[in-house]
Design a protein around this motif. Structure first.
Motif, PDB file in Angstrom:
ATOM      1  N   SER A 173      -4.632   2.527  -8.378  1.00 45.30           N
ATOM      2  CA  SER A 173      -5.253   3.295  -7.311  1.00 45.30           C
ATOM      3  C   SER A 173      -6.552   2.587  -6.948  1.00 45.30           C
ATOM      4  O   SER A 173      -7.218   2.016  -7.817  1.00 45.30           O
ATOM      5  CB  SER A 173      -5.540   4.720  -7.777  1.00 45.30           C
ATOM      6  OG  SER A 173      -4.333   5.406  -8.068  1.00 45.30           O
ATOM      7  N   TYR A 174      -6.922   2.614  -5.679  1.00 45.94           N
ATOM      8  CA  TYR A 174      -8.091   1.832  -5.266  1.00 45.94           C
ATOM      9  C   TYR A 174      -9.360   2.271  -5.991  1.00 45.94           C
ATOM     10  O   TYR A 174     -10.225   1.447  -6.294  1.00 45.94           O
ATOM     11  CB  TYR A 174      -8.268   1.858  -3.746  1.00 45.94           C
ATOM     12  CG  TYR A 174      -8.662   3.180  -3.132  1.00 45.94           C
ATOM     13  CD1 TYR A 174      -9.972   3.655  -3.211  1.00 45.94           C
ATOM     14  CD2 TYR A 174      -7.740   3.957  -2.436  1.00 45.94           C
ATOM     15  CE1 TYR A 174     -10.340   4.856  -2.622  1.00 45.94           C
ATOM     16  CE2 TYR A 174      -8.092   5.168  -1.856  1.00 45.94           C
ATOM     17  CZ  TYR A 174      -9.391   5.610  -1.954  1.00 45.94           C
ATOM     18  OH  TYR A 174      -9.750   6.809  -1.380  1.00 45.94           O
ATOM     19  N   VAL A 193      -6.008   3.726   2.574  1.00 45.26           N
ATOM     20  CA  VAL A 193      -5.425   2.667   1.746  1.00 45.26           C
ATOM     21  C   VAL A 193      -4.951   1.500   2.611  1.00 45.26           C
ATOM     22  O   VAL A 193      -5.018   0.342   2.188  1.00 45.26           O
ATOM     23  CB  VAL A 193      -4.285   3.212   0.859  1.00 45.26           C
ATOM     24  CG1 VAL A 193      -2.992   3.408   1.645  1.00 45.26           C
ATOM     25  CG2 VAL A 193      -4.042   2.293  -0.328  1.00 45.26           C
ATOM     26  N   GLY A 211      -3.219   5.017  -2.720  1.00 47.47           N
ATOM     27  CA  GLY A 211      -4.305   5.750  -2.089  1.00 47.47           C
ATOM     28  C   GLY A 211      -4.218   7.250  -2.233  1.00 47.47           C
ATOM     29  O   GLY A 211      -4.948   7.976  -1.548  1.00 47.47           O
ATOM     30  N   PRO A 227       0.839  -1.196   0.000  1.00 48.98           N
ATOM     31  CA  PRO A 227       0.000   0.000   0.000  1.00 48.98           C
ATOM     32  C   PRO A 227       0.881   1.256   0.000  1.00 48.98           C
ATOM     33  O   PRO A 227       1.891   1.304   0.703  1.00 48.98           O
ATOM     34  CB  PRO A 227      -0.789  -0.099   1.311  1.00 48.98           C
ATOM     35  CG  PRO A 227      -0.460  -1.448   1.894  1.00 48.98           C
ATOM     36  CD  PRO A 227       0.843  -1.852   1.312  1.00 48.98           C
TER      37      PRO A 227
END
Length: 252
Positions: free
Chosen positions: A142-143, A44, A113, A24
């Motif tokens: 990216s999430y 994140v 994140g 992360p």
């Protein structure tokens, strides 16, 4: 799901050939007057933990400590921000990948994140696989991109996702760490998108001088934020990221 830092070198060596490592990456940057500077790291990290726990039911998944610093130069004028320049940041991500490969890992997933990190995170796979010629499978996202299809149908009704220091991030923080949200200094509700969000164009990456300062470092009104909305979003995103982790592992 296993925390990378809690295992010994021998335990990690045994897991390396068959495990997937989630890395992360976040940022330390201003998030308005009401949110802590570590928001991107908190969110994140939570998503990585939840996704890895779900995916870890069927495969070995390790999660490294979150890299707290990223490219956040656009936030520096507001204070409370630590930024790494783009070239250095790309080297840092590459070195993390090289170290994991040297330890025997062959499946890496960089989960981002923070928007400013996105180009560098996207580039790390090219650097590791093609420039350095390493024997490793690398995914990076990216999430909000990884879960774009889910988010599109979720209809949270709280403004831009993820936005910045607006309703989405405030909702997520209320769900994860409510004690860190300074509700008493929440910006006055106006229901209007800040210039940063109002001038956004989704078809391309656009950079505009002065737009951050004109927006007071936020994208939107956070008054509609709630822990319930945050939990709804976090659950949906984590499930989608977990599905990707499983699919990526199986594809290797």
């Amino acid at each position: 799901m296993l925390n990378f830092e809690e295992l010994t070198r021998d335990e990690l060596s045994e897991l390396a050939p068959r495990a997937l490592v989630v890395v992360p990456v976040g940022s330390i940057e201003q998030h308005g007057p009401h949110l802590p500077v570590g928001v991107d790291c908190v969110i994140v990290s939570e998503l990585a933990r939840r996704a890895a726990a779900e995916a870890g039911r069927t495969m070995p998944v390790l999660v490294t400590p979150t890299l707290p610093f990223g490219f956040a130069q656009h936030h520096v004028p507001f204070g409370g921000t630590v930024s790494i320049n783009v070239a250095t940041y790309q080297e840092v991500l590459t070195d993390i990948g090289k170290s994991l490969v040297a330890s025997g890992f062959r499946r890496l997933f960089f989960l981002n994140g923070h928007g400013g990190n996105d180009p560098s995170v996207q580039a790390v796979g090219d650097r590791l696989v093609f420039e350095l010629g390493l024997d490793v499978h690398v995914a990076a996202a990216s999430y909000w991109t990884c879960a774009a299809d889910i988010l599109a149908g979720l209809d949270l009704g709280i403004g831009p996702v993820p936005g910045h220091a607006g309703a989405f991030e405030t909702s997520c923080m209320l769900a994860i760490a409510p004690d860190q949200v300074r509700t008493e200094v929440l910006p006055i509700a106006d229901g209007i998108l800040q210039p940063l969000a109002a001038t956004a164009m989704g078809e391309a990456v656009v950079r505009r001088p002065g737009v951050w300062s004109a927006s007071d470092g936020r994208t939107d009104d956070a008054s509609g934020a709630s822990a319930a909305l945050g939990e709804k979003a976090l659950t949906a995103i984590a499930e989608r990221v977990a599905r990707f982790v499983i699919d990526f592992h199986q594809s290797t």
